[in-house]
Design an enzyme around this catalytic site. Structure first.
Site, PDB file in Angstrom:
ATOM      1  N   LYS A  22       5.817  -8.514 -18.078  1.00 30.61           N
ATOM      2  CA  LYS A  22       4.398  -8.595 -17.684  1.00 30.61           C
ATOM      3  C   LYS A  22       4.046  -7.399 -16.787  1.00 30.61           C
ATOM      4  O   LYS A  22       3.064  -6.700 -17.044  1.00 30.61           O
ATOM      5  CB  LYS A  22       4.136  -9.879 -16.923  1.00 30.61           C
ATOM      6  N   ASN A  23       4.869  -7.166 -15.765  1.00 31.17           N
ATOM      7  CA  ASN A  23       4.480  -6.176 -14.750  1.00 31.17           C
ATOM      8  C   ASN A  23       4.707  -4.744 -15.181  1.00 31.17           C
ATOM      9  O   ASN A  23       4.290  -3.817 -14.486  1.00 31.17           O
ATOM     10  CB  ASN A  23       5.185  -6.477 -13.420  1.00 31.17           C
ATOM     11  N   CYS A 116      -5.423 -13.751  -3.455  1.00 27.54           N
ATOM     12  CA  CYS A 116      -5.012 -14.893  -4.273  1.00 27.54           C
ATOM     13  C   CYS A 116      -4.207 -15.805  -3.359  1.00 27.54           C
ATOM     14  O   CYS A 116      -4.111 -15.593  -2.153  1.00 27.54           O
ATOM     15  CB  CYS A 116      -4.173 -14.403  -5.462  1.00 27.54           C
ATOM     16  N   ARG A 121      -3.950  -9.518  -0.094  1.00 22.33           N
ATOM     17  CA  ARG A 121      -3.705  -8.447  -1.065  1.00 22.33           C
ATOM     18  C   ARG A 121      -4.784  -7.360  -1.060  1.00 22.33           C
ATOM     19  O   ARG A 121      -5.504  -7.149  -2.029  1.00 22.33           O
ATOM     20  CB  ARG A 121      -3.512  -9.044  -2.453  1.00 22.33           C
ATOM     21  N   PRO A 122      -4.923  -6.668   0.055  1.00 23.94           N
ATOM     22  CA  PRO A 122      -5.887  -5.569   0.128  1.00 23.94           C
ATOM     23  C   PRO A 122      -5.501  -4.412  -0.785  1.00 23.94           C
ATOM     24  O   PRO A 122      -4.385  -4.376  -1.307  1.00 23.94           O
ATOM     25  CB  PRO A 122      -5.813  -5.158   1.599  1.00 23.94           C
ATOM     26  N   ILE A 123      -6.440  -3.456  -0.956  1.00 27.52           N
ATOM     27  CA  ILE A 123      -6.112  -2.265  -1.758  1.00 27.52           C
ATOM     28  C   ILE A 123      -6.383  -0.987  -0.960  1.00 27.52           C
ATOM     29  O   ILE A 123      -6.660   0.076  -1.523  1.00 27.52           O
ATOM     30  CB  ILE A 123      -6.897  -2.239  -3.094  1.00 27.52           C
ATOM     31  N   LEU A 125      -4.377   0.989   0.531  1.00 29.04           N
ATOM     32  CA  LEU A 125      -3.443   2.088   0.200  1.00 29.04           C
ATOM     33  C   LEU A 125      -3.871   2.785  -1.098  1.00 29.04           C
ATOM     34  O   LEU A 125      -3.773   4.012  -1.216  1.00 29.04           O
ATOM     35  CB  LEU A 125      -2.013   1.559   0.077  1.00 29.04           C
ATOM     36  N   ASP A 305       9.277 -11.803  -6.126  1.00 32.54           N
ATOM     37  CA  ASP A 305       8.902 -12.636  -7.287  1.00 32.54           C
ATOM     38  C   ASP A 305       9.998 -13.627  -7.674  1.00 32.54           C
ATOM     39  O   ASP A 305       9.787 -14.446  -8.558  1.00 32.54           O
ATOM     40  CB  ASP A 305       8.571 -11.753  -8.492  1.00 32.54           C
ATOM     41  N   ILE A 327       7.214  -9.551   2.038  1.00 31.03           N
ATOM     42  CA  ILE A 327       6.222  -8.820   1.239  1.00 31.03           C
ATOM     43  C   ILE A 327       4.841  -9.463   1.293  1.00 31.03           C
ATOM     44  O   ILE A 327       3.852  -8.779   1.526  1.00 31.03           O
ATOM     45  CB  ILE A 327       6.702  -8.686  -0.231  1.00 31.03           C
ATOM     46  N   ARG A 399       0.398 -17.194 -17.219  1.00 31.26           N
ATOM     47  CA  ARG A 399       0.018 -15.814 -16.909  1.00 31.26           C
ATOM     48  C   ARG A 399       1.195 -14.876 -17.148  1.00 31.26           C
ATOM     49  O   ARG A 399       1.011 -13.703 -17.456  1.00 31.26           O
ATOM     50  CB  ARG A 399      -0.429 -15.689 -15.441  1.00 31.26           C
TER      51      ARG A 399
HETATM   52  C1  EPZ Z   1       2.954  -6.159  -7.791  1.00 30.00           C
HETATM   53  O1  EPZ Z   1       1.841  -6.615  -7.054  1.00 30.00           O
HETATM   54  C2  EPZ Z   1       3.302  -7.276  -8.770  1.00 30.00           C
HETATM   55  N1  EPZ Z   1       2.185  -7.515  -9.677  1.00 30.00           N
HETATM   56  C3  EPZ Z   1       3.626  -8.560  -8.008  1.00 30.00           C
HETATM   57  O2  EPZ Z   1       4.036  -9.525  -8.955  1.00 30.00           O
HETATM   58  C4  EPZ Z   1       4.800  -8.282  -7.072  1.00 30.00           C
HETATM   59  O3  EPZ Z   1       5.056  -9.439  -6.304  1.00 30.00           O
HETATM   60  C5  EPZ Z   1       4.450  -7.108  -6.136  1.00 30.00           C
HETATM   61  O4  EPZ Z   1       4.093  -5.950  -6.935  1.00 30.00           O
HETATM   62  C6  EPZ Z   1       5.617  -6.728  -5.234  1.00 30.00           C
HETATM   63  O5  EPZ Z   1       6.718  -6.408  -6.005  1.00 30.00           O
HETATM   64  C7  EPZ Z   1       2.033  -6.697 -10.751  1.00 30.00           C
HETATM   65  O6  EPZ Z   1       2.791  -5.780 -10.960  1.00 30.00           O
HETATM   66  C8  EPZ Z   1       0.874  -7.011 -11.661  1.00 30.00           C
HETATM   67  P1  EPZ Z   1       2.113  -4.388  -3.742  1.00 30.00           P
HETATM   68  P2  EPZ Z   1       1.025  -5.572  -6.101  1.00 30.00           P
HETATM   69  O7  EPZ Z   1       0.953  -3.480  -3.815  1.00 30.00           O
HETATM   70  O8  EPZ Z   1       0.968  -4.255  -6.764  1.00 30.00           O
HETATM   71  C9  EPZ Z   1       0.329  -5.094   0.624  1.00 30.00           C
HETATM   72  C10 EPZ Z   1       4.100 -11.622 -10.009  1.00 30.00           C
HETATM   73  O9  EPZ Z   1       4.502 -12.721  -9.600  1.00 30.00           O
HETATM   74  N2  EPZ Z   1      -0.641  -4.059   0.244  1.00 30.00           N
HETATM   75  O10 EPZ Z   1       3.501  -3.814  -3.761  1.00 30.00           O
HETATM   76  O11 EPZ Z   1      -0.227  -6.224  -5.675  1.00 30.00           O
HETATM   77  C11 EPZ Z   1       0.077  -6.386  -0.152  1.00 30.00           C
HETATM   78  O12 EPZ Z   1      -0.913  -7.166   0.503  1.00 30.00           O
HETATM   79  C12 EPZ Z   1       3.262 -10.738  -9.109  1.00 30.00           C
HETATM   80  O13 EPZ Z   1       4.366 -11.121 -11.135  1.00 30.00           O
HETATM   81  C13 EPZ Z   1      -1.526  -3.574   1.205  1.00 30.00           C
HETATM   82  O14 EPZ Z   1      -1.501  -4.002   2.353  1.00 30.00           O
HETATM   83  O15 EPZ Z   1       2.045  -5.503  -4.866  1.00 30.00           O
HETATM   84  C14 EPZ Z   1       1.424  -7.063  -0.144  1.00 30.00           C
HETATM   85  O16 EPZ Z   1       1.581  -7.756   1.088  1.00 30.00           O
HETATM   86  C15 EPZ Z   1       2.926 -11.415  -7.783  1.00 30.00           C
HETATM   87  N3  EPZ Z   1      -2.435  -2.627   0.842  1.00 30.00           N
HETATM   88  C16 EPZ Z   1       2.399  -5.882  -0.199  1.00 30.00           C
HETATM   89  O17 EPZ Z   1       1.652  -4.722   0.219  1.00 30.00           O
HETATM   90  C17 EPZ Z   1      -2.485  -2.117  -0.442  1.00 30.00           C
HETATM   91  O18 EPZ Z   1      -3.331  -1.228  -0.709  1.00 30.00           O
HETATM   92  C18 EPZ Z   1       2.975  -5.634  -1.591  1.00 30.00           C
HETATM   93  O19 EPZ Z   1       1.908  -5.311  -2.431  1.00 30.00           O
HETATM   94  C19 EPZ Z   1      -1.575  -2.625  -1.407  1.00 30.00           C
HETATM   95  C20 EPZ Z   1      -0.654  -3.586  -1.035  1.00 30.00           C
END
Ligand code: EPZ
Length: 424
Positions: A22-23, A116, A121-123, A125, A305, A327, A399
């Site tokens: 999926k990812n 969620c 989950r901010p963006i 970065l 995960d 995380i 999902r």
């Molecule tokens: C990806 O999510 C995966 N989803 C998640 O899998 C996985 O848990 C996660 O990476 C960590 O490995 C997909 O690939 C679709 P991150 P993502 O950006 O990209 C914080 C599943 O079960 N953060 O590495 O959203 C964030 O809040 C899903 O398959 C910021 O603060 O993960 C989190 O605490 C769940 N600002 C941490 O970093 C940002 O701009 C990790 O987020 C981005 C992230």
């Protein structure tokens, strides 16, 4: 809410072919619009997150078709640059169209993906890194208006190796002018798959698999057929299912280097796990032992995960186990549901720690899945429990898992389902 009934207490026995990741599929689907033509993705998992990304591709003007397990995207007729409204909210991965649309069209309007159940989950970065590439971003209510005259390569240092932010910048910079250097980039296998897909389509990326990615912009990408690699978290989920229920199974399509920490913890808990190429044999005869400490970390650390699944299987291990979730800030939702089944789990929010005091047996009862991996963990707990467990919230499982019911039934599990797969 869709649900399934599981009659637990039976060891598992058999073999399973692991589905596509999926990812890996989700960012690659966003990346298909970087080539103004046809892209073929073999072994693409038929899961609801993929269907939602396909809906977005069609909304953008692309043509999406399936040939058995191959998803074909024709992005020639892409005509829109907005990923907004209901369709954008169905999957958080919609935010990955931001980088891809900017990469191809230099303009994009996308909805904030929103939080969620596992965290806010901010963006931030993602946005800070895109601004380093020269993108102007205006935020209005929950929409992001982005454009750039010419994407120019830059040096970007991530304060945290965010998976999504790394993917967005890769997608935005493969067609940029000049070189982009990403430091402290995420190293998850799904990032490797995205880079390998883009290189196969003509992108120039080096440092793949390391935390320093160098991307030299190219003029255009070309038609490619790419095989989506197997899903390491689905593989880990089924390994933990055998660890929890007992028995033995062979999983086909598992790369040891992608789940090293998961295997390490399963062996610590008393399972025997052996590999022959991409075939993995797991056996668990005696009651599991507790694991003193599991800490989730970015790859190659223990994957977040897999955290809920381990909470489930350690709930009947001998002794006390500890899980620290580094995380996501709210990823212990499954604990309350496991306690309903007789587990003894203490959550210390201040240190994001779960202490699991092993009990002899879980007992079947109705439980509610509240997130993708938490719901999968409850299915595992149902396999372990005596009596009948009804797991609702299976729409979360759909999902990410193509057909968890058929997979587990093929290992001898006693599962009767209402709905647990998307329409074939
Ligand atoms: C990806 O999510 C995966 N989803 C998640 O899998 C996985 O848990 C996660 O990476 C960590 O490995 C997909 O690939 C679709 P991150 P993502 O950006 O990209 C914080 C599943 O079960 N953060 O590495 O959203 C964030 O809040 C899903 O398959 C910021 O603060 O993960 C989190 O605490 C769940 N600002 C941490 O970093 C940002 O701009 C990790 O987020 C981005 C992230």
């Amino acid at each position: 809410m869709s649900s399934i009934n599981i009659i637990g207490g039976k060891p598992l026995l058999g073999e399973i072919e692991i589905q596509g990741s999926k990812n890996a599929a989700l960012p690659i689907l966003a990346g298909t619009i970087l080539h103004q033509g046809v892209t073929r993705l073999e072994g693409c998992p038929k899961i609801s997150d993929v269907l939602h990304m396909s809906e977005i591709l069609e909304e953008l003007g692309c043509v999406v078709t399936w040939e058995k397990k191959t998803l074909i995207v024709d992005a020639t007729t892409l005509s829109k640059h907005a990923v907004v409204g209901e369709v954008a909210k169905k999957t958080r991965a919609s935010v990955l169209f931001l980088g891809a649309l900017l990469g191809r069209e230099k303009t994009a309007v996308v909805s904030y993906p929103g939080g969620c159940s596992i965290g806010e989950r901010p963006i931030d970065l993602h946005l800070a890194a895109l601004r380093k590439l020269g993108v102007s971003i205006k935020e209005d209510l929950d929409l992001l208006y982005c454009n750039v005259a010419q994407m120019t390569g830059s040096k970007i240092h991530f304060s945290f190796p965010s998976v999504g932010a790394t993917e967005n910048i890769i997608l935005a910079s493969v067609l940029a002018e000049g070189e982009t250097n990403l430091y402290n980039a995420a190293r998850e296998p799904e990032i490797v798959a995205l880079c390998e897909f883009l290189v196969a389509a003509g992108a120039n990326i080096s440092g793949i698999g390391t935390s320093h990615l160098k991307i030299e912009g190219v003029q255009e990408l070309k038609e490619v057929t790419y095989k989506i690699p197997a899903d390491r978290i689905v593989a880990g989920t089924y390994l933990t299912a055998v660890a929890g229920a007992g028995g033995s199974a062979v999983l086909h399509g598992v790369r040891e280097k992608e789940i090293r920490m998961v295997v390490k913890m399963l062996r610590k808990a008393g399972c025997s796990v052996d590999f022959s190429g991409e075939h993995c044999l797991i056996r668990r005869e005696k009651r599991l032992k507790s694991v003193s400490k599991i800490e989730t970390k970015p790859f190659p650390g223990f994957p977040t995960d897999m955290q809920s699944q381990f909470m489930a299987i350690l709930s009947t291990a001998m002794g006390e186990s500890k899980i620290v979730e580094n995380i996501f800030e709210a990823r212990f939702l499954v604990a309350d549901e496991l306690v309903k089944m007789g587990a003894n789990i203490e959550i210390r929010q201040d240190t994001s720690t779960a202490i699991i005091y092993g009990v002899k047996q879980l007992h079947g009862t109705p439980v509610v899945g509240k997130d993708l991996r938490g719901a999968a963990a409850l299915v595992i707990a149902g396999l372990m429990a005596d009596g009948v467990t009804t797991v609702s919230g299976m729409e979360y499982v759909m999902r990410g898992y193509e057909d968890i019911c058929s997979d587990l039934i093929s290992l001898g599990a006693n599962v009767t389902e209402s709905v647990c797969r998307i329409a074939k």
